[in-house]
Write an enzyme that holds these catalytic residues in place. Structure first.
Site, PDB file in Angstrom:
ATOM      1  N   GLY A 136       0.824  -1.205   0.000  1.00 26.18           N
ATOM      2  CA  GLY A 136       0.000   0.000   0.000  1.00 26.18           C
ATOM      3  C   GLY A 136       0.853   1.248   0.000  1.00 26.18           C
ATOM      4  N   LYS A 191       3.844  -0.660 -10.159  1.00 20.76           N
ATOM      5  CA  LYS A 191       3.748   0.780  -9.878  1.00 20.76           C
ATOM      6  C   LYS A 191       5.123   1.423  -9.790  1.00 20.76           C
ATOM      7  CE  LYS A 191       4.993   0.617  -5.341  1.00 20.76           C
ATOM      8  NZ  LYS A 191       5.872   1.515  -4.551  1.00 20.76           N
ATOM      9  N   ASP A 244      -1.006   3.177  -4.007  1.00 25.55           N
ATOM     10  CA  ASP A 244       0.457   3.091  -4.031  1.00 25.55           C
ATOM     11  C   ASP A 244       1.026   3.731  -5.294  1.00 25.55           C
ATOM     12  OD1 ASP A 244       2.864   2.478  -2.908  1.00 25.55           O
ATOM     13  OD2 ASP A 244       2.643   0.309  -3.018  1.00 25.55           O
TER      14      ASP A 244
END
Length: 333
Positions: A136, A191, A244
């Site tokens: 997260g 990410k 995130d």
């Protein structure tokens, strides 16, 4: 609870401190024994987390066997490409019955495995329902200062996810749960690659429009790969996904965004990495994810562009031109 945290970087140290503050008996393992002795003596990690003092219930050790022996829960916080070696080192130790929580974010180069898959591969006795991921939007610097943070604990077993939630949850560190560990791990890994692209945009001097496009189309790439691997695309709208992704693409704390920004300003990757104090997981993950997506036939043009800039010396300007001049298509393709 007795908890072992493996890896004394900024995130491992932060989580060890958080758990010790909550009253758990924590052993933080450092790979280099001399570093462990320094941390134990100074009661602070001045290299990776300066200014955060260790609670009395936090002990730093260099002995992996002793660290694992008493632990009821093991938290793996080593760099993603070092996880296999670390897991192999304690594969002969009595870890059966313990919950293993991975917090490193990445895809392994060569195998294309997610981090919990690496753990399962190296620890044959580990049951899928005893492994979890804690992911997260959670920069270590902010968590250490007890700034409000929310994350998700994911495991194929809801019972295990809830056990992790109970261990980590505080009034400043809120933990949600889900069982889509595939989606959570894919999102947390990709990410970092998208953040490198966002940083490149910053370094070149592009504006908010470009950054928004990178984040949004990056989400599409994450969703496509997660779906192909059996994850739930809805997970990408949660904390491990958009949460995130946003913080990593925008934050001044983000190592991956920093790498991209410096690339955009014209520095070489070797020079950037040589002078960094910490690891930017997105660099090697771009190699692993590009190979994985290519083998699966999943279109990930931003990931491909980052890989080509990092490992094939593709000029930044050419990579941007290639992205912008791709064949026009419907947004949801």
């Amino acid at each position: 609870m007795h908890i072992a945290v493996l890896g004394a970087g900024s995130w491992g140290t932060t989580l060890a401190v958080l758990l010790a503050r909550k009253g758990h008996a924590v052993k933080l393992w450092a790979h280099r024994p001399e570093f462990a002795r320094t941390l134990q003596a100074e009661r602070e990690n001045t290299r990776y987390l300066k200014g955060t003092l260790f609670p009395d219930s936090l002990e730093v050790v260099g002995d992996l066997d002793g660290c694992i022996a008493e632990a009821e829960m093991i938290v793996t916080a080593v760099p993603s490409q070092a996880l296999r070696e670390t897991a192999r080192a304690f594969s002969s130790l009595p870890f059966q019955g313990k919950i293993i929580v991975n917090v490193a974010k990445g895809i392994e180069v060569g195998s294309g495995m997610r981090m919990t898959e690496v753990l399962m591969d190296e620890l044959p006795g580990l049951q899928p329902g005893r492994v979890a991921a804690l992911y997260g939007p959670s920069h270590a610097e902010e968590v250490a200062r007890e700034q409000p943070t929310t994350v998700v604990a994911s495991s194929p077993s809801m019972e295990t996810a809830e056990a992790v939630q109970e261990v980590f949850h505080t009034s400043r560190f809120r933990v949600y749960v889900n069982t889509d560990i595939v989606g959570v791990e894919v999102a947390g890994s990709v990410k970092n690659i998208i953040a490198i692209a966002a940083g490149i945009s910053d370094g070149i001097g592009f504006g908010d429009n470009a950054k928004a496009a990178i984040i949004t189309r990056g989400m599409a790439e994450i969703s496509r790969l997660a779906l192909k691997l059996g994850g739930d695309p809805m997970t990408i709208s949660g904390l491990s996904g958009i949460g995130d992704l946003v913080v990593t693409c925008l934050s001044r704390h983000s190592r991956n965004r920093f790498v991209g920004e410096e690339l955009g300003r014209g520095r070489s990757l070797d020079d950037i990495i040589t002078h960094m104090n910490m690891i930017a997981e997105g660099v090697l993950s771009s190699k692993a994810v590009y190979a994985l997506s290519s083998s699966l036939g999943v279109e990930m043009p931003i990931t491909q562009a980052v890989y080509e800039m990092l490992f094939e010396a593709k000029p930044v300007e050419q990579a941007i031109l290639d992205l912008m001049t791709r064949e026009p298509k419907p947004e949801r393709d």
